[in-house]
Design an enzyme around this catalytic site. Structure first.
Site, mmCIF file in Angstrom:
data_model
loop_
_atom_site.group_PDB
_atom_site.id
_atom_site.type_symbol
_atom_site.label_atom_id
_atom_site.label_comp_id
_atom_site.label_asym_id
_atom_site.label_seq_id
_atom_site.Cartn_x
_atom_site.Cartn_y
_atom_site.Cartn_z
ATOM 1 N N ASP A 1 0.187 -7.585 1.314
ATOM 2 C CA ASP A 1 0.663 -6.212 1.530
ATOM 3 C C ASP A 1 2.188 -6.150 1.511
ATOM 4 O OD1 ASP A 1 0.348 -3.503 1.824
ATOM 5 O OD2 ASP A 1 0.180 -3.550 3.999
ATOM 6 N N HIS B 1 0.811 -1.221 0.000
ATOM 7 C CA HIS B 1 0.000 0.000 0.000
ATOM 8 C C HIS B 1 0.842 1.268 0.000
ATOM 9 C CE1 HIS B 1 0.468 -0.298 4.493
ATOM 10 N NE2 HIS B 1 0.505 1.020 4.383
ATOM 11 N N SER C 1 4.708 2.395 7.870
ATOM 12 C CA SER C 1 4.373 1.266 7.005
ATOM 13 C C SER C 1 5.543 0.886 6.111
ATOM 14 C CB SER C 1 3.164 1.615 6.128
ATOM 15 O OG SER C 1 2.005 1.777 6.909
#
Length: 499
Positions: free
Chosen positions: A171, A141, A242
């Site tokens: 992911d 993402h 992230s």
């Protein structure tokens, strides 16, 4: 004197009895001047020192910046903005310079201002180098949908990166920069982690490069994803972390920080990481072919609860209940039926339903496999050939076509209604999904995948209502959109374009 000693001895015994079991214990012999035996010291573990660990691993952690290219009218940005006009009048004492207008269009045709491509920042995340020649792991993402990806090291060097492959289901993404002798991290074994062990996270929360946070492993194999049992920690992870590494005390990467549980959009004590073992299986496929292939049985499954297990005579609640068998699938060809309970896949027990898609997904298509079923009180083995789980390419193509056919509204937004699953996730609020952003919306930072919850003071229910509200906006006033991206929501101000 003898009486006084007896009194103190008696007093000592009384105090010993009174406070026994608390953190303080009095011993009568000490009051009497009698030597006391040494009490064993309690071993107290001190807090770990992370300084050497950070110095060793920090240089291999990178900041990832993504951009996208949007088309804007040629000329000075903000030329039609009243605030910009006022700025020129106030500080320069002259009107804002006129921009060259579009060429005269043929009679009967609408004048269309020339377009120019502008690169705007899309997002910021983290990553880490896994090889000296420049392969970098991060989250899908973080880079998905980006036109350009830039990787910045702690020594301030910045590289333009190439996206090797992206896997949304796990992911995980793999990108590559052109470099040599780059610092890299050592990969650990996520299967060997223990609940309670110390770990650190390094990343770029809120674009603050190489921020270090520490905590412990809170749980293993947390069931939150279709194909991955995630690592749960209490390490402070925020937007921008992230894709960064989760590192153990030996300096080994054991996970990729991927998700947080939050009601506010910020850290609340629960964060999740993709186990590095699983991430590398994906990365190896992405490196080899740019995509990930997964096995497929062709069944829809559900959990087996205790009541169902007792009713069917199962010794315990386990397995995956077959809810539906797809036509033409390997499961149908092998004779599976709705109501069957899959207990094992290639000899591996299915403790809960989510174990099955992970095992099947990790099986190479074309492999002959064996299922152990429970049907009508009897176990049986069934053999079948696993096929490839196809990506819904046609559906994506049709969806893309329909989005291109849409016309952007006065805010520069193409929107559509949310799916039932998205509505359930957002409940009790509602909203609309941004399919594409251009013009004013793109310059304000909106992008496909954002969810618009509110326009000014009106909650958004569906696309028709939203476009109707936009059509009635005063073009001279700014509009405030409450936009949700991931787990966070914020207001974004946009000025509608002229009719």
């Amino acid at each position: 004197m003898k009486m006084r000693i007896q009194f103190f001895a008696s007093l000592g015994k009384t105090l010993s009895a009174a406070v026994l079991g608390t953190s303080v214990i009095f011993f009568a012999p000490a009051l009497c001047g009698v030597a006391t035996p040494a009490v064993a010291a309690v071993s107290v573990a001190g807090l770990p020192d992370f300084t050497e660990l950070v110095e060793k691993t920090g240089p291999a952690v990178v900041n990832i910046r993504t951009t996208e290219k949007i088309k804007t009218p040629q000329g000075m940005p903000g030329a039609d903005d009243e605030d910009m006009q006022e700025f020129f009048r106030r500080f320069f004492g002259v009107p804002m310079p006129r921009q060259p207008g579009p060429k005269e269009a043929p009679r009967g045709r609408k004048q269309v201002p020339p377009q120019q491509e502008e690169e705007v920042q899309r997002g910021v995340g983290s990553g880490f180098i896994i090889s000296a020649d420049g392969y970098v792991l991060t989250n899908a993402h973080v880079v998905d949908g980006a036109d350009e990806v830039y990787v910045k090291l702690t020594d301030k060097r910045e590289f333009k990166a190439k996206i090797i492959g992206v896997d949304k289901r796990t992911d995980v993404a793999l990108v590559k920069v052109d470099g040599a002798n780059l610092p890299r991290l050592t990969l650990g074994d996520s299967d060997k982690i223990k609940v309670g062990e110390w770990v650190i996270a390094i990343g770029s929360p809120f674009d603050l490069d190489n921020t270090v946070t520490a905590g412990i492993v809170s749980a293993k194999a947390r069931d939150t994803g279709d194909y991955l049992p995630l690592i749960q920690t209490d390490v402070a992870v925020n937007p921008g972390n992230s894709g960064g590494p989760l590192i153990n005390m030996r300096g080994e990467v054991i996970g990729i920080n991927s998700q947080i549980y939050s009601r506010s959009g910020g850290y609340m004590g629960i964060s999740f990481a993709v186990p590095i073992d699983e991430a590398m299986r994906v990365a190896d496929q992405l490196k080899a072919s740019g995509r990930v292939t997964r096995g497929r049985l062709g069944v829809q499954i559900g959990e087996v609860n205790r009541d169902v297990a007792e009713s069917l005579g199962l010794p315990k609640a386990q397995g995956a209940l077959v809810a539906r068998v797809e036509t033409g699938s390997p499961a149908e060809k092998a004779g599976l039926e709705a109501g069957d309970i899959i207990l094992k896949f290639n000899g591996v027990s299915i403790d809960k339903a989510s174990d099955l898609p992970r095992l099947v997904g990790g099986t190479k298509p074309g492999t002959r496999s064996t299922l152990t079923l429970w049907r009508k009180g009897v176990t049986r083995d069934v053999s079948l050939v696993v096929t490839e789980l196809e990506v819904e390419k046609q559906a994506k193509k049709d969806d893309k076509k329909s989005k291109q056919e849409q016309v952007a509204n006065a805010l520069g937004l193409n929107v559509s209604d949310l799916t039932d699953a998205q509505k359930k996730e957002l409940a009790p609020t509602t909203g609309v999904l941004v399919d594409a952003a251009e013009g004013a919306a793109a310059r304000a930072g909106l992008r496909a995948g954002d969810i618009i919850l509110r326009l000014n003071n009106t909650d958004i229910k569906d696309a028709q209502q939203f476009n109707g509200l936009v059509a009635k906006l005063d073009r001279k006033k700014m509009a405030a959109l409450l936009v949700r991206r991931g787990d966070t929501s914020q207001f974004v101000s946009i000025r509608p374009s002229a009719s």
